[in-house]
Design an enzyme around this catalytic site. Sequence first.
Site, PDB file in Angstrom:
ATOM      1  N   HIS A   2       0.603   5.821   5.658  1.00 29.93           N
ATOM      2  CA  HIS A   2       1.614   6.084   6.692  1.00 29.93           C
ATOM      3  C   HIS A   2       1.039   6.934   7.833  1.00 29.93           C
ATOM      4  O   HIS A   2       1.716   7.802   8.373  1.00 29.93           O
ATOM      5  CB  HIS A   2       2.845   6.771   6.081  1.00 29.93           C
ATOM      6  N   ASP A   6       2.263   8.395  -0.879  1.00 30.23           N
ATOM      7  CA  ASP A   6       2.844   7.135  -1.352  1.00 30.23           C
ATOM      8  C   ASP A   6       2.306   5.936  -0.579  1.00 30.23           C
ATOM      9  O   ASP A   6       1.776   6.064   0.516  1.00 30.23           O
ATOM     10  CB  ASP A   6       4.367   7.180  -1.219  1.00 30.23           C
ATOM     11  N   GLU A   7       2.449   4.767  -1.186  1.00 25.84           N
ATOM     12  CA  GLU A   7       2.220   3.469  -0.546  1.00 25.84           C
ATOM     13  C   GLU A   7       0.887   3.395   0.206  1.00 25.84           C
ATOM     14  O   GLU A   7       0.816   3.014   1.371  1.00 25.84           O
ATOM     15  CB  GLU A   7       3.380   3.140   0.407  1.00 25.84           C
ATOM     16  N   VAL A   8      -0.181   3.743  -0.488  1.00 25.49           N
ATOM     17  CA  VAL A   8      -1.513   3.673   0.115  1.00 25.49           C
ATOM     18  C   VAL A   8      -2.025   2.240   0.025  1.00 25.49           C
ATOM     19  O   VAL A   8      -2.028   1.634  -1.053  1.00 25.49           O
ATOM     20  CB  VAL A   8      -2.486   4.637  -0.593  1.00 25.49           C
ATOM     21  N   ARG A   9      -2.465   1.685   1.143  1.00 22.95           N
ATOM     22  CA  ARG A   9      -2.969   0.306   1.187  1.00 22.95           C
ATOM     23  C   ARG A   9      -4.406   0.275   0.645  1.00 22.95           C
ATOM     24  O   ARG A   9      -5.382   0.305   1.384  1.00 22.95           O
ATOM     25  CB  ARG A   9      -2.929  -0.224   2.620  1.00 22.95           C
TER      26      ARG A   9
END
Length: 547
Positions: free
Chosen positions: A287, A346-349
């Site tokens: 993010h 969170d939500e690490v690519r």
Amino acid sequence: MLRFLTIFLITSVNVNCIYIVNPGPKYPPTKGEVWPKPQNEITELTYYTFDPLNFKVKVTNNTCDILISAIERYSYIVKSNKPQQDHRPVSVTERRQHARQAQTLQLGVLQELQVQLTEPCEEYPYLEMDEKYRLNVLAVSVLTSASVWGILRGLETFAQKFYISRDMNELRINTSVVVDFPEYAHRGLLLDTGRHYISVPNILLTLDAMTINKMNVFHWHIVDDQSFPYQSEKFPDLSSRLLIFYDSLYGAYHASMVYTKNDIARIVEYARLRGIRVLPEFDVPGHTRSWGNAYPNILTSCYHENEVVGLGPMNPIRNITYKMIRDLYHEVQAWFPDKHLHIGGDEVRKLCWRSNPEIREYMQKNGLKVEELHALFMQNTIPLLADGSKIVVWQDVFDENVPLTSDTLIQVWKDEWIHEMVKVLKTGHRVLFSSSWYLNYLQDEWPMLYMADPRRMVRDETDNNTLPAGVIGGEACMWGEKVDDRNVISSVWPRASAVAERLWSAPTLGETSPRPEVYQRIEEHVCRMNRRGIAAQPASGPGFCLV
């Protein structure tokens, strides 16, 4: 005979299916009932009338700027509750009934509220501060607490107990005793200002609404992939205009859509005077795309078939990444006085990391899997915070087995949340719960949010009466994809009010839906918020509110 019988049966079915609608509100609002519901309350039918010219507030013990400000604020709120006369003719019977009620139930005029703060004021709100208070409503009412934070909550209750008489001629308050305290210590609202910029006046209005609902943590998700509205003094280019290959780019959406140091100080102070902590979140390593407009070298170049296709998460193997994080976090922590900082996680690519030749070589050389790279990044980042810092992370960090100090708070947000909470609690970490309270699902109405009780979930799952205490609170989360300055207030309220009551009031036991009393009480509460400038949407159906 058969023809007659058939007609009779059809008529009966039609009668049984008739939907009757009566005039008036779907849920008639209560009068002088408090939201969130106090832990212990005895309210009698007897009442006092309110005359602003003959009422005063008297501080009988400790005082400070927080208390003085609150008394001024609530004095104005109560005096603003002016009766609005209904000029329709009143029957003789109704006049007699009102006179009889005045003779038997009215005890006179409210004279005074004595405020007894038995301990010195604290300067800033903090996790697990004392918010307990006792309120006795009599001709000379008394509000007592050992904490200025408890006094603030008690003043809100006192203001909410006023109501306008049925004939619209009097402002009344019933004789009552309230002994109250919150069920959960952390009662938060997350507001995302990275997807859509929310103006400072609307953030202040959000803090007013949180005060009315006794919420005590403003979780400010201030930046995200889409924009960087935080105006840093150390790194001004993060939000400022840049010229790259003759294209104008902004870290912020626009030069006017930033939060300056003065804006932040104003918001933090406004919150402090209302007993609300401001918890900033600067999410890493994901993010963070908006950081890369000014500083592309701290982000990872993502590859497809040996060609760069864009920028992804922060680059976890470059020293410049950590230096920038350290310097920015130190500035943020100097501007936000709360000991806690939310660092996301969170939500690490991870596919981007895996696609990058430089990072693949590093992983091969050090024998790392891509999942372990996330853990390594967080391990390197946490020590960069200022001394004495405490952190909050999304559950992804815990799930990646990152070593975390025992006082790290884990915010649970994904599916299978009961299993996740139990797993976190068994390691000794404490939980903030959000999974059931995502307000960006605009179709979710308040009754569904109201029934989600995280401690009850853990207790029912484990049959353990001590483990649930590790759930210290939760947050309603208003992610910003579909809300902006024009609809954020009505999208949040009164749905967040349901979360506020669940986190403050005594737990639900064996109930599967809100009781009828709750529907009526939230009707009064929505009207109360509207009277105080919060454009809350109708809660449950047809009704009216005189503002």
